[in-house]
Design a protein around this motif. Structure first.
Motif, short mmCIF file in Angstrom:
data_model
loop_
_atom_site.label_atom_id
_atom_site.label_comp_id
_atom_site.label_asym_id
_atom_site.label_seq_id
_atom_site.Cartn_x
_atom_site.Cartn_y
_atom_site.Cartn_z
N TYR B 32 0.87 -1.18 0.00
CA TYR B 32 0.00 0.00 0.00
C TYR B 32 0.90 1.22 0.00
N THR B 93 3.74 1.06 2.97
CA THR B 93 3.39 0.31 4.18
C THR B 93 2.80 -1.04 3.78
N MET B 94 2.45 -1.82 4.79
CA MET B 94 1.74 -3.07 4.55
C MET B 94 0.30 -2.86 5.02
N ALA B 95 -0.65 -3.14 4.16
CA ALA B 95 -2.05 -2.90 4.46
C ALA B 95 -2.50 -3.73 5.65
N SER B 96 -3.38 -3.15 6.46
CA SER B 96 -3.80 -3.82 7.69
C SER B 96 -5.15 -4.51 7.56
N ALA B 100 -4.55 -3.42 13.25
CA ALA B 100 -3.85 -2.21 13.65
C ALA B 100 -3.13 -1.61 12.45
N THR B 101 -3.21 -0.29 12.34
CA THR B 101 -2.54 0.41 11.24
C THR B 101 -1.05 0.15 11.29
N ASN B 102 -0.46 -0.12 10.16
CA ASN B 102 0.98 -0.34 10.11
C ASN B 102 1.73 0.96 9.89
N LYS B 103 2.99 0.97 10.29
CA LYS B 103 3.82 2.18 10.19
C LYS B 103 4.05 2.54 8.73
N LEU B 104 4.22 3.83 8.50
CA LEU B 104 4.56 4.34 7.19
C LEU B 104 6.06 4.50 7.08
N PHE B 106 8.71 6.51 4.85
CA PHE B 106 8.69 7.65 3.95
C PHE B 106 9.97 7.77 3.15
#
Lengths: 113, 116
Positions: B32, B93-96, B100-104, B106
């Motif tokens: 993602y 990132t890796m889609a969740s 839990a939302t995964n870290k971005l 950058f």
């Protein structure tokens, strides 16, 4: 609808001191992530809080710690400040039901002298 | 190890023309991708995103293209406007999918200047 709010906007500290930064997430969001952005760099992930627990952590020392409150707001604490901790600290909020879109606050500019 | 790279620190474009911002990534687990725009003294603002199951996503003047085999994505802005002048960050990132939302992760950003 209030977005992500951070306080304070700017902060000046001296080496060895401790600092606390605060973040209120966007309405309806339950997850808070903290990032550090050094000059000329992209934001670097520090850690994330969900359900009042640290869920993920980036490559930052234990001097960096945090907390999430029942109302989903969060604090970032940095102990024994170093000159290299001078940066823009960004808070981002998200909701676990939506795919990965994190919304950022305006940040806190920390200067360590 | 820079997993997300934006090799052009800056880009200058004439108003009305196309702006193309590029981003490369190395981690095959990323599925993602997002673009953020940042003005001075403001936080990054979400612009557009794309899942790895697509190769294109469009939103008004903004289109993101994803080439998975090349591990490359690009953001096209057509037509470019002076108000688009900002730093653009690519993030991966890796889609969740409800977890839990995964870290971005950058990139270092590209400064776009749109000349009137």
């Amino acid at each position: 609808d209030a977005g992500v709010t951070q306080s304070p906007t700017h902060l000046i500290k001296t080496r060895g001191q401790q600092v606390t930064l605060r973040c209120s997430p966007k309405s309806g969001h339950d997850t808070v992530s903290w990032y550090q952005q050094a000059l000329g760099q992209g934001p670097q992930f520090i850690f994330q809080y969900y359900e009042e627990e640290e869920r993920q952590r980036g490559n930052f020392p234990d001097r960096f710690s945090g907390h999430q409150f029942p109302n989903y707001s969060s604090e970032l604490n940095v102990n024994a400040l170093l000159l290299g901790d001078s940066a823009l600290y960004l808070c981002a909020s998200s909701y676990r039901g939506l795919i990965n879109i994190q919304y950022f606050g305006a940040g806190t500019r920390l200067s360590v002298l | 190890d820079q997993q997300v790279k934006q090799n052009s620190p800056s880009l200058s474009v004439q108003e009305g023309r196309i702006s193309i911002l590029n981003c490369d990534y190395t981690n095959s687990m990323f599925d993602y991708f997002l673009w953020y725009k940042k003005y001075p003294a403001e936080g990054p603002t979400f612009l557009i995103s794309i899942s790895s199951i697509k190769d294109k996503n469009e939103d008004g003047r903004f289109t993101v293209f994803l080439n998975k085999s090349a591990k490359h994505l690009s953001l096209h802005i057509v037509p470019s406007q002076p108000g688009d002048s900002a730093v653009y960050f690519c993030a991966a990132t890796m889609a969740s999918y409800g977890g839990a939302t995964n870290k971005l992760i950058f990139g270092t950003g590209t400064l776009l200047a749109v000349q009137p």
